[in-house]
Write a protein that holds these residues in place. Sequence first.
Motif, short mmCIF file in Angstrom:
data_model
loop_
_atom_site.label_atom_id
_atom_site.label_comp_id
_atom_site.label_asym_id
_atom_site.label_seq_id
_atom_site.Cartn_x
_atom_site.Cartn_y
_atom_site.Cartn_z
N ALA A 1 120.49 -59.58 32.27
CA ALA A 1 121.16 -58.47 31.79
C ALA A 1 122.45 -59.30 30.75
CB ALA A 1 121.68 -57.78 32.94
N SER A 2 122.94 -58.19 30.13
CA SER A 2 124.15 -58.36 29.17
C SER A 2 125.41 -57.99 29.56
CB SER A 2 123.68 -58.31 27.75
OG SER A 2 123.84 -56.86 27.56
N ALA A 3 126.14 -58.56 30.42
CA ALA A 3 127.59 -58.01 30.66
C ALA A 3 128.56 -58.36 29.45
CB ALA A 3 127.86 -58.26 32.14
N GLN A 4 128.45 -59.61 29.28
CA GLN A 4 129.18 -60.30 28.34
C GLN A 4 128.53 -60.97 27.35
OE1 GLN A 4 132.20 -59.25 28.60
NE2 GLN A 4 133.46 -60.70 27.27
N ASN A 5 127.39 -60.41 26.76
CA ASN A 5 126.42 -60.97 25.76
C ASN A 5 125.95 -62.04 26.07
OD1 ASN A 5 127.31 -58.84 23.77
ND2 ASN A 5 129.27 -60.17 23.39
N LEU A 6 125.45 -61.82 27.29
CA LEU A 6 124.50 -63.13 27.93
C LEU A 6 123.51 -63.61 26.86
CD1 LEU A 6 124.09 -64.62 30.75
CD2 LEU A 6 122.45 -62.82 31.26
N LYS A 7 123.52 -64.80 26.68
CA LYS A 7 122.56 -65.25 25.88
C LYS A 7 121.05 -65.52 26.33
CE LYS A 7 124.11 -69.12 23.55
NZ LYS A 7 125.08 -70.65 23.45
N PRO A 8 120.23 -65.14 25.49
CA PRO A 8 118.66 -65.05 25.81
C PRO A 8 118.23 -66.53 26.04
CG PRO A 8 118.77 -64.02 23.98
CD PRO A 8 120.19 -64.37 24.14
N GLY A 9 117.46 -66.92 26.97
CA GLY A 9 117.01 -68.38 27.23
C GLY A 9 116.62 -68.60 28.36
N GLN A 10 116.37 -69.50 28.94
CA GLN A 10 115.65 -70.10 30.53
C GLN A 10 116.88 -70.17 31.35
OE1 GLN A 10 112.45 -70.42 30.84
NE2 GLN A 10 112.45 -70.75 32.98
N TYR A 11 117.08 -69.52 32.44
CA TYR A 11 117.98 -69.47 33.40
C TYR A 11 117.34 -70.15 34.69
CZ TYR A 11 121.18 -67.14 30.53
OH TYR A 11 122.18 -66.71 29.52
N GLU A 12 118.14 -70.82 35.52
CA GLU A 12 117.97 -71.31 36.62
C GLU A 12 118.71 -70.72 37.58
OE1 GLU A 12 117.45 -75.68 38.69
OE2 GLU A 12 119.23 -75.33 37.58
N VAL B 1 122.86 -57.19 55.08
CA VAL B 1 122.26 -58.51 54.68
C VAL B 1 122.97 -58.91 53.39
CG1 VAL B 1 120.20 -59.56 53.49
CG2 VAL B 1 119.75 -58.05 55.42
N HIS B 2 123.40 -60.05 53.44
CA HIS B 2 124.35 -60.85 52.45
C HIS B 2 123.51 -61.68 51.52
CE1 HIS B 2 128.13 -59.03 53.74
NE2 HIS B 2 127.69 -59.31 54.96
N THR B 3 123.54 -61.38 50.28
CA THR B 3 122.97 -62.30 49.11
C THR B 3 123.84 -62.67 48.19
OG1 THR B 3 120.77 -61.46 49.59
CG2 THR B 3 121.00 -62.83 47.53
N ALA B 4 124.01 -64.12 47.83
CA ALA B 4 124.83 -64.75 46.93
C ALA B 4 124.05 -65.22 45.82
CB ALA B 4 125.81 -65.78 47.38
N LEU B 5 124.17 -65.06 44.55
CA LEU B 5 123.12 -65.57 43.57
C LEU B 5 124.27 -66.11 42.49
CD1 LEU B 5 120.56 -65.10 41.86
CD2 LEU B 5 121.77 -63.26 40.56
N SER B 6 123.73 -67.13 41.79
CA SER B 6 124.29 -67.96 40.49
C SER B 6 123.10 -68.12 39.73
CB SER B 6 125.28 -69.21 41.00
OG SER B 6 124.35 -70.12 41.68
N ALA B 7 123.39 -67.99 38.60
CA ALA B 7 122.53 -68.57 37.53
C ALA B 7 123.15 -69.10 36.39
CB ALA B 7 121.71 -67.05 37.13
N LYS B 8 122.37 -70.14 35.56
CA LYS B 8 123.04 -71.02 34.50
C LYS B 8 121.96 -71.19 33.46
CE LYS B 8 122.23 -75.48 36.33
NZ LYS B 8 123.00 -76.58 36.62
N ARG B 9 122.17 -70.70 32.23
CA ARG B 9 121.41 -71.09 31.20
C ARG B 9 120.98 -72.75 30.90
NH1 ARG B 9 120.86 -71.66 25.49
NH2 ARG B 9 119.30 -70.22 24.63
N LEU B 10 119.71 -72.91 30.81
CA LEU B 10 119.29 -74.01 30.56
C LEU B 10 118.97 -74.58 29.42
CD1 LEU B 10 116.83 -74.29 33.82
CD2 LEU B 10 119.37 -75.18 33.72
N GLY B 11 118.57 -73.54 28.69
CA GLY B 11 118.42 -73.94 27.20
C GLY B 11 117.45 -72.63 26.68
N ASP B 12 116.54 -72.84 25.50
CA ASP B 12 115.77 -72.00 25.26
C ASP B 12 114.37 -71.72 26.23
OD1 ASP B 12 117.26 -71.47 22.88
OD2 ASP B 12 116.21 -73.15 21.83
N CYS B 13 113.89 -70.61 26.17
CA CYS B 13 112.75 -70.44 26.81
C CYS B 13 111.45 -71.25 26.44
CB CYS B 13 112.25 -68.95 26.63
SG CYS B 13 113.44 -67.85 27.63
N THR B 14 110.74 -71.64 27.31
CA THR B 14 109.51 -72.31 26.87
C THR B 14 108.26 -71.57 27.26
OG1 THR B 14 109.26 -73.39 29.24
CG2 THR B 14 110.57 -74.65 27.38
N LYS B 15 107.26 -71.72 26.44
CA LYS B 15 106.00 -70.65 26.44
C LYS B 15 105.14 -71.27 27.17
CE LYS B 15 107.70 -67.27 23.88
NZ LYS B 15 107.56 -65.85 23.88
#
Length: 143
Positions: free
Chosen positions: A22-33, A129-143
């Motif tokens: 999603a884009s909250a603060q202009n999240l960049k497209p790409g591969q996320y971990e 149920v508590h869930t904590a999530l973190s994600a970071k962009r790794l780079g461009d998506c690979t096909k």
Amino acid sequence: MTITLKKVACFAGLALMGLASASAQNLKPGQYEYATVTEVFGMKIPVNFKQCVTQKDVDTNSAYVNQQGMEGCTPPEVKRKGNNISIKYACTKPKMSGEGKGTVTDDTFNMDMRVTQFDEGSDMKGTVVHTALSAKRLGDCTK
């Protein structure tokens, strides 16, 4: 553990999984971990995965919540203010509600989610149920 416990944890995780798309603060497209930790009954269940976030995901804000597995749930209410994000939803089968808050930058985000079970007669009634999530962009998506 019952099937209901698995369902509650699944709903919490599914709700969070879409947030990186999603884009909250202009999240960049790409591969996320993604790294999630769901805690219930004193147990911690870690799940790590990678997901490609497309420009369409960013533009439509439709990926705040992964809709897979969300049958019987209201469309999520997502609010954004600056880099803060909040989400709320409710489900009928099983009867539960979820809410979460987090922060988003252009290439990372963090979210804490809380899901509460309300089904009468269920051994899960009143379970949170508590869930904590973190994600970071790794780079461009690979096909």
